[in-house]
Each structure stands twice: as C-alpha cells, then as structure tokens.
Design a protein around this motif. Structure first.
Motif, mmCIF file in Angstrom:
data_model
loop_
_atom_site.group_PDB
_atom_site.id
_atom_site.type_symbol
_atom_site.label_atom_id
_atom_site.label_comp_id
_atom_site.label_asym_id
_atom_site.label_seq_id
_atom_site.Cartn_x
_atom_site.Cartn_y
_atom_site.Cartn_z
ATOM 1 N N LEU A 11 0.937 -1.233 0.002
ATOM 2 C CA LEU A 11 -0.050 -0.113 0.197
ATOM 3 C C LEU A 11 0.924 1.196 -0.035
ATOM 4 C CD1 LEU A 11 -2.943 1.313 0.483
ATOM 5 C CD2 LEU A 11 -2.396 1.152 2.880
ATOM 6 N N THR A 12 1.805 1.307 0.739
ATOM 7 C CA THR A 12 2.656 2.387 0.858
ATOM 8 C C THR A 12 3.832 2.740 0.311
ATOM 9 O OG1 THR A 12 3.931 1.504 2.887
ATOM 10 C CG2 THR A 12 1.871 2.680 3.621
ATOM 11 N N ARG A 13 4.634 1.628 -0.360
ATOM 12 C CA ARG A 13 5.819 1.771 -0.925
ATOM 13 C C ARG A 13 5.653 2.068 -2.402
ATOM 14 N NH1 ARG A 13 9.855 1.856 3.003
ATOM 15 N NH2 ARG A 13 9.344 0.350 4.669
ATOM 16 N N VAL A 14 6.382 3.266 -2.812
ATOM 17 C CA VAL A 14 6.420 3.745 -4.423
ATOM 18 C C VAL A 14 7.711 3.603 -5.023
ATOM 19 C CG1 VAL A 14 4.351 5.127 -3.742
ATOM 20 C CG2 VAL A 14 6.470 6.031 -3.287
ATOM 21 N N GLU A 15 8.897 3.523 -4.247
ATOM 22 C CA GLU A 15 10.145 3.383 -4.571
ATOM 23 C C GLU A 15 10.799 1.895 -5.380
ATOM 24 O OE1 GLU A 15 12.984 5.920 -2.689
ATOM 25 O OE2 GLU A 15 11.694 6.116 -1.213
ATOM 26 N N HIS A 16 11.785 2.117 -6.127
ATOM 27 C CA HIS A 16 12.514 1.131 -6.652
ATOM 28 C C HIS A 16 11.601 -0.215 -7.073
ATOM 29 C CE1 HIS A 16 15.594 2.977 -4.161
ATOM 30 N NE2 HIS A 16 14.823 2.586 -3.178
ATOM 31 N N GLY A 17 10.630 0.334 -8.061
ATOM 32 C CA GLY A 17 9.908 -0.713 -8.772
ATOM 33 C C GLY A 17 8.674 -1.177 -8.045
ATOM 34 N N ALA A 18 8.339 -0.654 -6.841
ATOM 35 C CA ALA A 18 7.205 -1.221 -6.034
ATOM 36 C C ALA A 18 6.156 -0.973 -6.989
ATOM 37 C CB ALA A 18 7.215 -0.395 -4.848
ATOM 38 N N PRO A 19 5.083 -2.125 -6.739
ATOM 39 C CA PRO A 19 3.896 -2.111 -7.546
ATOM 40 C C PRO A 19 3.024 -0.694 -7.608
ATOM 41 C CG PRO A 19 4.449 -4.206 -6.257
ATOM 42 C CD PRO A 19 5.195 -3.293 -5.799
ATOM 43 N N MET A 20 2.913 -0.470 -6.330
ATOM 44 C CA MET A 20 2.010 0.799 -6.309
ATOM 45 C C MET A 20 2.670 1.913 -6.925
ATOM 46 S SD MET A 20 -0.744 1.781 -4.868
ATOM 47 C CE MET A 20 -1.154 0.652 -3.453
#
Length: 409
Positions: A11-20
């Motif tokens: 839900l929270t992670r957006v860096e380094h290719g995170a799905p979100m």
C-alpha cells in the motif's frame, strides 16, 4: 481485521519498482508545482516524485517542461541550469536542452554535434497545466491516461487557490485523513469554529459518530456521513474519493467554497500535501490560501519535533483551543501524521465504524496495483466519468435518501 505487513508495504511503498509506484507512474497524472511558482525564464524548481528527482521550468515564451534533474552527461543538477532561449543549459559543460525536450547543443564535443545530440538519451515528460497546477505524466509510451477533470481544473484563476506543503511521512497517511470524516469534529473542532462560524460544519463538532453510507463510482466512491439533528432532521455531507488520492470535500454552505485535498508521494517516507480551495459559481475572495506568500510552503508545518511534541502550545489549549496547533487546520493534520511515524504500522491498529471510507481507500489502491501488475490497461476517460463528481452538504429529513442532495432523486 488488521492489515498484514505485506499489504501495508504494498500500500505505502512507491520506490525501486514497487507495484504501487509503478501503477501510479503509468496510470496517473501527478501534480508537480503550483503554476504561479514558475516564472518565465526563472529558476527551475526541483521536484521529487515517486523517489526520483526532476526539474520543472517555464521557458521565456511561457511554455513549461519537466526533465530528469541530472544532466545525462556527468549528472550535474539542472536545478542550477541557465534558463534562457527557451532551453536549459547545464552549468557544468554547456549541454543544452530545449523546452520541447530535445538536446540541441554539446559544445565540448568535437565532430557532428547534431548527430551526437540525437543519440544522447534524455528524458522529457508530458506536461499539462490546469487548475493552477503543473501536472506531469511519468509513464512509458506515447499515450497518457485520461486527465482528471476535477471540479476546479477548468475554473478561472480568481475562483480557485492552490497551496502545498511537503511532509516527512508516507503519502497514504494524508490520503486516509482526507476521507476520515469523524476526525474533523475532534481534531479540527477549534479550527471549524474559527473558520466556519455558524455554518453547517458546526454540526460535525456536535455529532462525532456519523453513520456512513457508500456508493461505488467509476472514479472511486462517494459516501454520505449522516448526523442526526433531532426534530426529524439530519445533517448530510456527501464527499468523493477519486483515485488515487483526491478527497473532494463539500462546501460548508450552498454556494460556498469547496476543497480538494490530495497527498502525492515524494518517496516512501515523504509526501506533498496539496490544498485547492475553489468556488464553481463566483470569485473565491480572500482566504488563507489566497494570501500565502509561498505556495509550496503552506499551510505551515508544526513548529517543533518529537522532543517538544511538535511545538504543541499547551498554553493556548488551556485558553480553549482544542489541539494546541492554532496555525492552521492543515498544521493539525501534519502534527498527527508526524506522530504516526514515517510509515504507519497498520498491523496493530484497531478500527471502528467510522473507518469505512479509510478501508475502501486502501482496498481500491491495492486492487489497482494488482491490476497493473497483471497488465490491465488504465481506465479510459469514458469509464472514469469525472464529470459526475459532486460533493455537497445539507440538512434533509431523516426519512429522505441522501442522494436527493446530489442527484435530486
């Protein structure tokens, strides 16, 4: 049921290719800077989004562009580049990049400069300027997603005001707050009294446990918070959540100004909180958002840190202010976000009946990230139906359906 650590990370992670982060990058336009912050021929503004750094600038002729911050040559920052001749010129070696996104000069290279410049990989991003905001699409491909035609984006300048502030916490904390109607009557009780006077919003401080009803919409959902007033009447606020982060909040009175809150991820542990105050029927007039001196530094952050409870003023609390953060209602929210920590641990929280909208926000975001991972295309403009968004409040009879306020049913 508490969220698992795996889902909290998704839900929270957006860096380094995170799905979100990948879903947001491909499916959504991101607000970058307030339009008024950019001066033609002026300094580029450094912008961090989804963990990456960019520069946004306005050229001499008024056009706006967004590039990667670092020059592709030796990685000098283009935030300090010269902005002239409708282009940015890197201070290090003079490489020059046109506002239209082409590299046009490499003065330290011998040989055919035109051919060399055409071979240099240089990223320029699609831009849209609307509603007093410069928006950027960071996705891959030539066709961007549908632009969010929100209630303020087509209004003239005197009918809306834009401000934003960077907060050192995760973006979802801000998004959840925009859809948490019950906190307004508690955390913002003094702010509501000071800014709303005798408006209908005062009912929120008197009935702190609203009954919630929801309706799924193509762009997200709308929900009604119903507060009984006695004498067979109820105060109803119908607000909208628009993916991935817009909370569109109803005016305090018919014909009054509405507000849109959105919290955009800077990286995993920072977000930029945006505030748009707008009136669809007449000029906005003077508001706290129209008189701020720095549109990228308002509302003010809490004046302290965890060592002094973020600067909470217990003296003003003793004199009647509820929260002890009298600077602005946004400052009250920021203090709560900071106290929650950089990323909230949702695995141990204990929720109640007031948290239905928060849960729906989480589910929509997680579902969208999963759909993007499974290569589902972004929803089309026809599917999203932004024109149907309408947030309203009012007093109706207890036996009436709240949709009478929105649809006239």
């Amino acid at each position: 049921m508490p969220m698992t650590q795996q889902d909290n990370d998704r839900l929270t992670r957006v860096e380094h290719g995170a799905p979100m982060g990948q879903m947001i990058r491909q499916w959504h336009w991101l607000p970058a800077v307030p339009s008024l912050s950019l001066e033609a021929g002026g300094a580029p503004i450094r912008v961090r989004l989804l963990g990456d750094n960019y520069v946004v600038f306005r050229s001499d002729d008024g056009r706006v562009a967004c590039f990667d911050e670092q020059c592709p040559h030796r990685k000098a920052s283009l935030a300090v580049a010269r902005n002239e001749d409708n282009a940015l010129t890197c201070l290090f070696h003079g490489w020059k990049f046109s506002v239209t996104g082409e590299m046009i000069e490499a003065p330290n290279h011998t040989g055919d400069q035109v051919s060399f410049c055409q071979k240099v990989k240089f990223n320029s991003y699609k831009i849209r300027e609307a509603g007093g905001i410069v928006w950027v699409w960071l996705g891959e491909g030539e066709t961007p997603p549908a632009f969010p035609e929100l209630p303020f984006t087509a209004l003239p300048e005197d009918q809306r005001a834009v401000a934003c502030q960077e907060i050192p916490t995760n973006w979802v904390q801000g998004v959840e707050a925009s859809m948490d109607t019950s906190h307004v009557g508690v955390l913002h009780s003094s702010s509501t009294e000071l800014t709303s006077g005798k408006s209908q919003r005062m009912h929120m401080t008197k009935v702190r446990a609203p009954r919630l009803e929801f309706e799924e919409m193509p762009y997200g959902f709308r929900y009604a918070a119903l507060r009984p007033l006695g004498e067979d009447e109820q105060y109803v606020r119908v607000n909208n959540f628009v993916m991935p982060w817009y909370g569109i909040i109803c005016p305090p009175e018919e014909g009054g100004p509405g507000t849109v809150f959105f919290s955009v991820p800077v990286d995993d542990t920072h977000h930029r909180a945006w505030f748009v105050h707008f009136n669809t029927s007449r000029p906005l007039g003077v508001t706290p958002f129209t008189i701020g001196s720095d549109l990228m530094d308002f509302p003010p952050l809490p004046p302290g840190d965890e060592t002094n409870n973020w600067g909470q003023d217990r003296g003003v609390m003793a004199r009647g202010h509820f929260s002890g953060f009298p600077q602005h209602f946004g400052t009250e929210d920021f203090a709560i976000f900071l106290g929650q920590g950089p990323i909230v641990d949702r695995t141990t929280e204990q929720l109640c009946s007031a948290d239905g909208a928060v849960l729906r926000v989480r589910n929509l975001l997680l579902r969208a990230a999963e759909q993007h991972e499974n290569s589902k295309p972004a929803p089309s403009a026809e599917e999203l139906k932004y024109a149907e968004i309408r947030s309203v409040g009012g007093i109706i009879l207890e036996e009436q359906d709240w949709r009478v306020l929105v649809d006239g049913e």
